[in-house]
Design a protein around this motif. Structure first.
Motif, PDB file in Angstrom:
ATOM      1  N   ALA A  61       0.833  -1.208   0.000  1.00  0.00           N
ATOM      2  CA  ALA A  61       0.000   0.000   0.000  1.00  0.00           C
ATOM      3  C   ALA A  61       0.865   1.255   0.000  1.00  0.00           C
ATOM      4  N   TYR A  62       1.979   1.202   0.703  1.00  0.00           N
ATOM      5  CA  TYR A  62       2.907   2.337   0.760  1.00  0.00           C
ATOM      6  C   TYR A  62       3.564   2.572  -0.597  1.00  0.00           C
ATOM      7  N   VAL A  63       4.076   1.514  -1.213  1.00  0.00           N
ATOM      8  CA  VAL A  63       4.768   1.660  -2.497  1.00  0.00           C
ATOM      9  C   VAL A  63       3.807   2.149  -3.572  1.00  0.00           C
ATOM     10  N   ALA A  64       2.607   1.555  -3.604  1.00  0.00           N
ATOM     11  CA  ALA A  64       1.621   1.971  -4.602  1.00  0.00           C
ATOM     12  C   ALA A  64       1.246   3.440  -4.415  1.00  0.00           C
ATOM     13  N   ALA A  65       1.002   3.843  -3.176  1.00  0.00           N
ATOM     14  CA  ALA A  65       0.629   5.235  -2.913  1.00  0.00           C
ATOM     15  C   ALA A  65       1.768   6.190  -3.246  1.00  0.00           C
ATOM     16  N   LEU A  66       2.982   5.808  -2.888  1.00  0.00           N
ATOM     17  CA  LEU A  66       4.158   6.648  -3.151  1.00  0.00           C
ATOM     18  C   LEU A  66       4.302   6.947  -4.632  1.00  0.00           C
ATOM     19  N   PHE A  67       4.198   5.910  -5.454  1.00  0.00           N
ATOM     20  CA  PHE A  67       4.416   6.103  -6.884  1.00  0.00           C
ATOM     21  C   PHE A  67       3.186   6.660  -7.585  1.00  0.00           C
ATOM     22  N   ASP A  68       1.994   6.360  -7.089  1.00  0.00           N
ATOM     23  CA  ASP A  68       0.806   7.002  -7.645  1.00  0.00           C
ATOM     24  C   ASP A  68       0.890   8.513  -7.479  1.00  0.00           C
ATOM     25  N   GLN A  69       1.380   8.963  -6.326  1.00  0.00           N
ATOM     26  CA  GLN A  69       1.463  10.399  -6.038  1.00  0.00           C
ATOM     27  C   GLN A  69       2.483  11.109  -6.921  1.00  0.00           C
ATOM     28  N   HIS A  70       3.546  10.398  -7.294  1.00  0.00           N
ATOM     29  CA  HIS A  70       4.657  11.056  -7.989  1.00  0.00           C
ATOM     30  C   HIS A  70       4.759  10.702  -9.473  1.00  0.00           C
ATOM     31  N   ALA A  71       3.777  10.000 -10.008  1.00  0.00           N
ATOM     32  CA  ALA A  71       3.892   9.495 -11.380  1.00  0.00           C
ATOM     33  C   ALA A  71       4.167  10.594 -12.399  1.00  0.00           C
ATOM     34  N   GLU A  72       3.443  11.709 -12.304  1.00  0.00           N
ATOM     35  CA  GLU A  72       3.559  12.731 -13.339  1.00  0.00           C
ATOM     36  C   GLU A  72       4.901  13.456 -13.307  1.00  0.00           C
ATOM     37  N   VAL A  73       5.558  13.484 -12.153  1.00  0.00           N
ATOM     38  CA  VAL A  73       6.850  14.183 -12.062  1.00  0.00           C
ATOM     39  C   VAL A  73       7.988  13.195 -11.802  1.00  0.00           C
ATOM     40  N   PHE A  74       7.690  11.904 -11.928  1.00  0.00           N
ATOM     41  CA  PHE A  74       8.639  10.859 -11.562  1.00  0.00           C
ATOM     42  C   PHE A  74       9.962  10.985 -12.313  1.00  0.00           C
ATOM     43  N   GLU A  75       9.903  11.106 -13.616  1.00  0.00           N
ATOM     44  CA  GLU A  75      11.142  11.141 -14.399  1.00  0.00           C
ATOM     45  C   GLU A  75      11.936  12.403 -14.117  1.00  0.00           C
ATOM     46  N   THR A  76      11.255  13.516 -13.924  1.00  0.00           N
ATOM     47  CA  THR A  76      11.954  14.764 -13.606  1.00  0.00           C
ATOM     48  C   THR A  76      12.707  14.637 -12.289  1.00  0.00           C
ATOM     49  N   ILE A  77      12.031  14.078 -11.277  1.00  0.00           N
ATOM     50  CA  ILE A  77      12.670  13.917  -9.970  1.00  0.00           C
ATOM     51  C   ILE A  77      13.818  12.919 -10.046  1.00  0.00           C
ATOM     52  N   LEU A  78      13.539  11.757 -10.629  1.00  0.00           N
ATOM     53  CA  LEU A  78      14.512  10.668 -10.588  1.00  0.00           C
ATOM     54  C   LEU A  78      15.735  10.948 -11.456  1.00  0.00           C
ATOM     55  N   VAL A  79      15.502  11.398 -12.677  1.00  0.00           N
ATOM     56  CA  VAL A  79      16.611  11.586 -13.616  1.00  0.00           C
ATOM     57  C   VAL A  79      17.285  12.938 -13.420  1.00  0.00           C
ATOM     58  N   ASP A  80      16.501  14.004 -13.419  1.00  0.00           N
ATOM     59  CA  ASP A  80      17.083  15.353 -13.390  1.00  0.00           C
ATOM     60  C   ASP A  80      17.579  15.743 -11.994  1.00  0.00           C
ATOM     61  N   GLN A  81      16.830  15.378 -10.939  1.00  0.00           N
ATOM     62  CA  GLN A  81      17.213  15.806  -9.600  1.00  0.00           C
ATOM     63  C   GLN A  81      18.093  14.797  -8.867  1.00  0.00           C
ATOM     64  N   LEU A  82      17.839  13.498  -9.067  1.00  0.00           N
ATOM     65  CA  LEU A  82      18.579  12.471  -8.341  1.00  0.00           C
ATOM     66  C   LEU A  82      19.677  11.812  -9.184  1.00  0.00           C
ATOM     67  N   GLY A  83      19.788  12.204 -10.443  1.00  0.00           N
ATOM     68  CA  GLY A  83      20.864  11.678 -11.282  1.00  0.00           C
ATOM     69  C   GLY A  83      20.761  10.188 -11.565  1.00  0.00           C
TER      70      GLY A  83
END
Length: 266
Positions: A61-83
């Motif tokens: 439930a935690y993993v699903a909620a975490l990624f549901d919340q961040h789906a639209e900005v996921f690539e920006t956060i993961l690639v651009d901000q976290l390298g």
């Protein structure tokens, strides 16, 4: 109940930030009492503080909620901000060992489809699986997958009627699971003889792991010992072809160490 849950969780975060570990732990235990499904990942935070036993995996439930919340900005956060660039490392990893092209590729924990983007030309058929429905919707928009499923990875491997695969990719999946025995059993069952398994892990120094197979690290993600991964590969019929140390990503400027792994099914 939701307001009480939010108050307890936010209190835990504030106390943790202030350095009151015992106070934070008490708040997180209250969160677990109010929400046994643990949508906020309180059990993982307790383990990260060293004041709770590491769960076998992060709650679904935690993993699903975490990624549901961040789906639209996921690539920006993961690639651009976290390298984060692990998916982009996979083609070179395969090429170093003369692996491919492939008939059927499974992207386990596909997220928004970062791996699918770089591997779509490597396989005749590409299947993606993710626990987050919103992530799957984003991956669908890329039009690189032949089939997409909303499912928890280990359960999918155990229950799917899909035929076996000659390449399974799992990038940024293991940091959300501690005990990996069931996952590797499933990976073995759905990989054809001679097929490949490519994945990433996160790890910590030997003195921090202190003989443990896995633990929850300071960033609330699971770190695994190299010897544990190698043992599970061997026990499940895989030969480890490469296990290279990499920087998986950066968190607040700190490099997060891990491994990039390629194995072949005997």
């Amino acid at each position: 109940m939701e307001s009480a849950l939010a108050e307890a969780y936010n209190r835990g975060l504030d106390l943790e930030k202030a350095g009151d570990r015992e106070g934070a732990a008490a708040a997180y235990r209250e969160v677990l009492r109010l929400d046994p499904e643990d949508r906020g990942g309180a059990s993982v935070r307790l383990a990260s503080l060293g004041l709770g036993e590491a769960p076998a995996k992060a709650p679904d439930a935690y993993v699903a909620a975490l990624f549901d919340q961040h789906a639209e900005v996921f690539e920006t956060i993961l690639v651009d901000q976290l390298g984060y660039c692990v998916p982009m490392m996979i083609p070179d990893l395969l090429a170093r060992h003369g692996a491919g092209p492939f008939a059927r590729l499974l992207d386990l924990g596909c997220g928004t489809g970062l791996s699918g983007d770089v591997l779509c030309e490597e396989a005749d058929e590409l299947v993606g699986v993710d626990i987050s429905e919103n992530m799957i919707e984003m991956a669908h928009e890329k039009e690189v997958y032949d089939s997409l499923y909303v499912a928890e990875g280990e359960r999918f491997l155990a229950e799917t009627e899909e035929a076996s695969f000659d390449l399974i990719v799992a990038t940024d999946v293991l940091p959300y699971a501690g005990a990996l025995e069931g996952l590797f059993t499933g990976l073995s069952a759905k990989t054809v003889s001679g097929g490949f398994l490519a994945f990433s892990t996160e790890t910590l120094a030997d003195e921090t792991l202190a003989g443990r197979d896995y633990m929850v690290g300071p960033r609330q993600r699971f770190a695994h010992a190299e010897r544990y991964i190698r043992r599970l590969l061997d026990e499940n019929g895989f030969d480890c072809l490469e296990m290279s140390p990499i920087v998986v990503r950066y968190d607040e400027g700190e490099a997060i160490d891990g491994h990039l792994v390629l194995a072949r099914k005997r």
